[in-house]
Scaffold this motif. Structure first.
Motif, PDB file in Angstrom:
ATOM      1  N   THR A  58       0.835  -1.207   0.000  1.00  0.00           N
ATOM      2  CA  THR A  58       0.000   0.000   0.000  1.00  0.00           C
ATOM      3  C   THR A  58       0.867   1.253   0.000  1.00  0.00           C
ATOM      4  N   GLN A 102      -8.683  -0.300  -1.021  1.00  0.00           N
ATOM      5  CA  GLN A 102      -9.126  -1.612  -0.554  1.00  0.00           C
ATOM      6  C   GLN A 102     -10.547  -1.576  -0.004  1.00  0.00           C
ATOM      7  N   ASP A 181      -5.531  -1.294  -5.141  1.00  0.00           N
ATOM      8  CA  ASP A 181      -4.955  -1.809  -3.900  1.00  0.00           C
ATOM      9  C   ASP A 181      -5.925  -2.786  -3.250  1.00  0.00           C
TER      10      ASP A 181
END
Ligand SMILES: Nc1ncnc2c1ncn2[C@@H]1O[C@H](COP(=O)(O)OP(=O)(O)O)[C@@H](O)[C@H]1O
Ligand SMILES: [Mg+2]
Length: 324
Positions: A58, A102, A181
């Motif tokens: 990340t 995410q 992500d």
């Protein structure tokens, strides 16, 4: 004829987080979340970035889009150095470089309608030509959502639908690279496949390049042209997806692959490696993987392995010594 530069080129990138203690906030150490990372993504290509939670994936993505400041290294996008750009240029470039987070619950503003969410970026960048609604309906259709979603709010949608909305928002700016992500990690397995299929469809249709980040190799392998394996802030193996899946050279890649291939085991289960990754605050000397490596040798405890380029990949492991 000269070959065009890669869409994204990262060289020697380091993003460290200082650890501060005490009333005067003295820096007592550095979390080396991203440590000397070099990677490329070509136009229209999907690079899968895989590694256990906490290895720096990340942070790498956030550094590329400018949400974290690197302490060293450079990032070239379409051949231009992002670190050396004026704010205005950077904003213009950021149109082509989008990020999908995410957690689709946290990344959509709960107070905004879907219409506002989808057209916010367009308004900011003064690109709004057609009527807002028309454009938003088109974006919804791209991601398989009905037009009656326009005046609803994020809480009215499921996780999978929200991730579709995030994707539509990213597409609104016609990017050439989307950094995803862990875009499906928080979704049910049945929904994961649908969102992945949508990502692949959109890639075909718009010639998108992806940096696809996941801790789960079984997700990454399906849609990547190339795979980069990250461990403790570093890329340990990187190359053609097929070559790596068929014949992983780094023991860490081998362990990730073994975890995926164990039959009868639910996907994304823990690795078959002893222990947890060490802290990036105090990475072990030598090869950072040596504390868990089943094939550790004396040299691994002392020296960081230089990269070897062979068999359609780059690998940093003393089992595969660099060519002289
Ligand atoms: N803002 C921050 N401040 C301090 N440490 C951080 C910060 N963000 C991430 N880290 C640390 O950096 C390391 C890498 O984190 P992250 O990039 O989130 O990994 P991943 O996405 O692979 O799970 C972890 O040790 C994490 O605790
Ligand atoms: Mg992460």
């Amino acid at each position: 004829m000269t070959t065009p530069p890669p869409l994204l080129e990262i060289n020697g990138l380091r993003t460290w987080f200082p650890v501060r203690r005490g009333i005067i906030s003295r820096t007592v150490g550095q979390v080396k979340a991203v440590d000397d990372v070099s990677l490329c993504v070509a136009e229209g290509e999907t690079l899968g970035l895989v590694g256990e939670s906490g290895c720096g994936k990340t942070t790498l993505g956030r550094t590329i889009v400018g949400l974290e400041q690197p302490r060293a290294g450079r990032i070239l996008f379409q051949g231009r150095n992002l670190g050396r750009m004026s704010r205005r240029d950077r904003k213009a470039v950021s149109l082509h470089l989008q990020f999908i987070f995410q957690d689709p619950y946290a990344s959509l503003n709960p107070r905004m309608t879907i219409l506002d969410i989808l057209t916010e970026g367009l308004g900011e960048h003064r690109l709004l030509r057609k009527a807002r609604e028309e454009e938003a309906v088109r974006l919804l259709a791209e991601v398989g959502l009905p037009s009656d979603a326009l005046y609803r709010y994020p809480f009215e949608f499921s996780g999978g639908q929200r991730q579709r909305i995030s994707l539509a928002r990213a597409l609104s700016l016609r990017p050439s690279l989307v950094i995803c992500d862990e875009p499906v990690s928080s979704l049910d397995v049945s929904v994961q496949a649908q969102v992945i299929n949508l990502l692949m469809e959109l890639r075909e249709k718009h010639g998108l390049a992806y940096l696809f980040i996941s801790h789960d190799l079984s997700v990454v392998r399906h849609l990547s042209d190339r795979i980069a394996v990250m461990y403790l802030g570093r890329i340990v193996e990187e190359g053609g997806a097929e070559a790596i899946m068929e014949n992983p050279l780094h023991p860490y890649t081998q362990a990730l692959l073994a975890a995926v291939l164990v039959p009868g085991r639910p996907r994304g289960q823990k690795l078959v490696l002893p222990g947890e990754p060490p802290s990036p605050l105090n990475p072990p000397p030598g090869c950072p993987f040596h504390t868990r490596c089943p094939k550790v040798m004396e040299i691994c405890r002392k020296e960081y392995p230089a990269a070897r380029t062979a068999e359609e990949r780059r690998v940093n492991c003393h089992l595969h010594p660099a060519d002289e």
